[in-house]
Design a protein around this motif. Structure first.
Motif, mmCIF file in Angstrom:
data_model
loop_
_atom_site.group_PDB
_atom_site.id
_atom_site.type_symbol
_atom_site.label_atom_id
_atom_site.label_comp_id
_atom_site.label_asym_id
_atom_site.label_seq_id
_atom_site.Cartn_x
_atom_site.Cartn_y
_atom_site.Cartn_z
ATOM 1 N N LEU A 1 5.490 -4.676 8.222
ATOM 2 C CA LEU A 1 4.711 -4.049 7.151
ATOM 3 C C LEU A 1 3.967 -5.069 6.293
ATOM 4 C CD1 LEU A 1 7.242 -1.302 5.970
ATOM 5 C CD2 LEU A 1 5.228 -1.007 7.433
ATOM 6 N N GLU A 2 4.372 -6.330 6.369
ATOM 7 C CA GLU A 2 3.745 -7.361 5.555
ATOM 8 C C GLU A 2 2.797 -8.249 6.352
ATOM 9 O OE1 GLU A 2 6.500 -9.035 2.379
ATOM 10 O OE2 GLU A 2 7.971 -8.088 3.684
ATOM 11 N N SER A 3 2.620 -7.951 7.634
ATOM 12 C CA SER A 3 1.684 -8.744 8.443
ATOM 13 C C SER A 3 0.398 -7.978 8.728
ATOM 14 C CB SER A 3 2.340 -9.165 9.766
ATOM 15 O OG SER A 3 2.584 -8.054 10.600
ATOM 16 N N ILE A 4 0.328 -6.722 8.278
ATOM 17 C CA ILE A 4 -0.896 -5.928 8.378
ATOM 18 C C ILE A 4 -1.441 -5.765 6.963
ATOM 19 C CG2 ILE A 4 -1.943 -3.762 9.114
ATOM 20 C CD1 ILE A 4 -0.770 -5.286 11.425
ATOM 21 N N TYR A 5 -2.717 -6.075 6.785
ATOM 22 C CA TYR A 5 -3.330 -6.068 5.456
ATOM 23 C C TYR A 5 -4.477 -5.058 5.395
ATOM 24 C CZ TYR A 5 -0.862 -10.506 4.862
ATOM 25 O OH TYR A 5 0.107 -11.466 4.794
ATOM 26 N N PHE A 6 -4.707 -4.573 4.178
ATOM 27 C CA PHE A 6 -5.868 -3.718 3.940
ATOM 28 C C PHE A 6 -6.908 -4.527 3.188
ATOM 29 C CE2 PHE A 6 -8.157 -0.355 1.465
ATOM 30 C CZ PHE A 6 -8.792 0.215 2.563
ATOM 31 N N ASP A 7 -8.057 -4.713 3.822
ATOM 32 C CA ASP A 7 -9.159 -5.462 3.226
ATOM 33 C C ASP A 7 -9.968 -4.493 2.368
ATOM 34 O OD1 ASP A 7 -11.478 -6.888 2.626
ATOM 35 O OD2 ASP A 7 -11.482 -7.937 4.549
ATOM 36 N N GLU A 8 -9.768 -4.565 1.053
ATOM 37 C CA GLU A 8 -10.430 -3.630 0.148
ATOM 38 C C GLU A 8 -11.927 -3.891 0.029
ATOM 39 O OE1 GLU A 8 -7.494 -2.282 -3.234
ATOM 40 O OE2 GLU A 8 -7.340 -4.452 -3.024
ATOM 41 N N GLU A 9 -12.363 -5.092 0.379
ATOM 42 C CA GLU A 9 -13.791 -5.410 0.307
ATOM 43 C C GLU A 9 -14.560 -4.739 1.443
ATOM 44 O OE1 GLU A 9 -16.743 -9.331 0.211
ATOM 45 O OE2 GLU A 9 -14.587 -9.583 0.494
ATOM 46 N N TYR A 10 -13.970 -4.777 2.645
ATOM 47 C CA TYR A 10 -14.644 -4.222 3.817
ATOM 48 C C TYR A 10 -14.000 -2.917 4.303
ATOM 49 C CZ TYR A 10 -17.062 -8.698 4.051
ATOM 50 O OH TYR A 10 -17.834 -9.792 3.749
ATOM 51 N N LEU B 1 0.829 -1.201 0.000
ATOM 52 C CA LEU B 1 0.000 0.000 0.000
ATOM 53 C C LEU B 1 0.865 1.253 0.000
ATOM 54 C CD1 LEU B 1 -2.887 1.096 0.103
ATOM 55 C CD2 LEU B 1 -2.782 0.953 2.602
ATOM 56 N N ILE B 2 1.957 1.235 0.765
ATOM 57 C CA ILE B 2 2.878 2.376 0.785
ATOM 58 C C ILE B 2 3.477 2.585 -0.606
ATOM 59 C CG2 ILE B 2 5.119 3.169 1.643
ATOM 60 C CD1 ILE B 2 4.429 1.876 4.327
ATOM 61 N N GLU B 3 3.934 1.514 -1.227
ATOM 62 C CA GLU B 3 4.533 1.611 -2.562
ATOM 63 C C GLU B 3 3.517 2.120 -3.580
ATOM 64 O OE1 GLU B 3 5.856 -2.363 -3.126
ATOM 65 O OE2 GLU B 3 7.649 -2.140 -1.874
ATOM 66 N N LYS B 4 2.276 1.687 -3.432
ATOM 67 C CA LYS B 4 1.215 2.109 -4.352
ATOM 68 C C LYS B 4 0.937 3.600 -4.220
ATOM 69 C CE LYS B 4 -3.613 0.928 -5.440
ATOM 70 N NZ LYS B 4 -4.756 0.053 -5.057
ATOM 71 N N ARG B 5 0.875 4.088 -2.985
ATOM 72 C CA ARG B 5 0.580 5.503 -2.755
ATOM 73 C C ARG B 5 1.788 6.389 -3.037
ATOM 74 N NH1 ARG B 5 -3.974 7.288 -0.244
ATOM 75 N NH2 ARG B 5 -5.529 5.739 0.322
#
Length: 370
Positions: A174-183, A132-136
């Motif tokens: 940084l890889e053990s926390i996820y962003f759930d785009e569905e919810y 997410l950081i790399e994307k932003r």
């Protein structure tokens, strides 16, 4: 490109042991009807007809699709003990919106094998905080303040849920926390059942500076620090691992990062993160104490956000006004030039110019009256 896509369209031959009471242990030939008020996620995980292999991630992990639904699961295959199965079975009963759930397992071991091999299925989320950081970073788009606050409150509540069961995460990165785009939720997975098998794989990426000398640090307070650094990384769109020199936290650089974060997120976010990243282990709260910190800052706003919003609107309005005036001036110049090229006389040029002036004055007067 991936051979798994072509060869994975088959139903599983192994029996599926759904080890929670809430899931139907029978795999249907066709999806059943959804019950009134039934959670969509629970429905998909109890009404699917098959698990279809999508792709292997590593030699022991793969992605499966819950057919016929557009839901994906991650599968981890390994030899695990009965105690680990018991721990996973217990965790499938847990329900928290910010925890990634274990779902069920398959015994895929050979009938005559000495050890048991299992496939452990859990929810699959493709977007972690590092990605997410790399994307932003590509668009230089900072995360909205409300979303940062939602991340802090949601994840801290999930880790409080674990603390009340006597479990520390102790593997936050940084890889053990996820962003759930569905919810639209930030979620974390409890990996403690596997810590004994591979302890070198499970440790917090960000350690407070006192850990080298104090071996009796509170694990829950260390998790608070670790999550604070992860949130700081997302807030600044940079990996705060750069603040460590040969494993030692550079306190002066950390303060520079905190000051920058304070300018981006003044008020409650800054106040809360400063307490999460408190270097003194005694002063830093654990997850129970942290709930009081959240409550104290929940309604606090410094008023800068609204003021900044008004200023931004005024600036944008001024830019828009200047742009309109500039376009009018350009149009006048273009028309004069075109008329000149056509050989119009001086009278016609003055008429056109006077017309534009009158329109501009009329708009200006109208704005002032409003």
């Amino acid at each position: 490109m991936y051979s798994e896509f072509g060869g994975g369209q088959q139903k599983q031959n192994y029996p599926m042991n759904k080890i929670t009471q809430s899931y139907n242990p029978v795999v249907q030939d066709a999806p059943r009807q959804r019950l009134p008020n039934e959670n969509p996620k629970d429905y998909m995980l109890s009404a699917y007809t098959s698990l279809i292999h999508v792709i292997d991630i590593t030699s022991t992990s793969a992605i499966y699709r819950v057919d016929p639904f557009a839901k994906y699961l991650c599968c981890w295959t390994n030899i695990i003990s009965q105690a680990e199965i018991g721990a996973i079975q217990e965790r499938t009963k847990w329900r928290h919106p910010n925890l990634i759930c274990f779902l069920f397992f398959q015994d895929v071991s050979d009938k005559y094998a000495q050890s048991k091999e299992f496939k452990i299925y859990y929810e699959y989320l493709p977007l972690d905080v590092k990605q997410l950081i790399e994307k932003r970073q590509q668009s230089n788009e900072y995360v909205p303040e409300d979303e940062i606050w939602k991340m802090i409150s949601g994840l801290s509540d999930a880790l409080l849920f674990l603390q009340k069961k006597g479990i520390s995460h102790s593997a936050l990165n940084l890889e053990s926390i996820y962003f759930d785009e569905e919810y639209l939720l930030y979620r974390v997975q409890d990996v403690s059942p596997f810590r004994a098998k591979a302890p070198h794989l499970f440790y917090n990426q960000f350690q407070p500076s006192e850990n080298g000398s104090n071996q009796k640090c509170n694990r829950f307070k260390n998790d608070v620090f670790g999550l604070g650094m992860i949130i700081l990384s997302l807030a600044l769109l940079k990996d705060c691992q750069e603040l460590y020199n040969q494993g030692v936290l550079q306190v002066d650089q950390l303060e520079e990062h905190m000051q920058k974060m304070g300018k981006l997120y003044p008020g409650r976010v800054e106040n809360v993160l400063r307490q999460m990243i408190e270097l003194d282990n005694e002063k830093r709260p654990d997850w129970v104490e942290f709930q009081q910190v959240l409550q104290q800052n929940k309604e606090k706003q410094v008023g800068l956000s609204e003021q900044q919003s008004n200023i931004v609107q005024q600036v944008n309005h001024q830019k828009c006004t200047k742009s309109v005036d500039a376009n009018n001036n350009n149009q006048e110049n273009i028309e004069i030039k075109i008329n000149s090229q056509k050989g119009d006389g001086l009278d016609q040029k003055l008429i056109n110019l006077n017309k534009r002036i009158q329109e501009t004055l009329s708009k200006s007067l109208s704005k002032n009256l409003r």
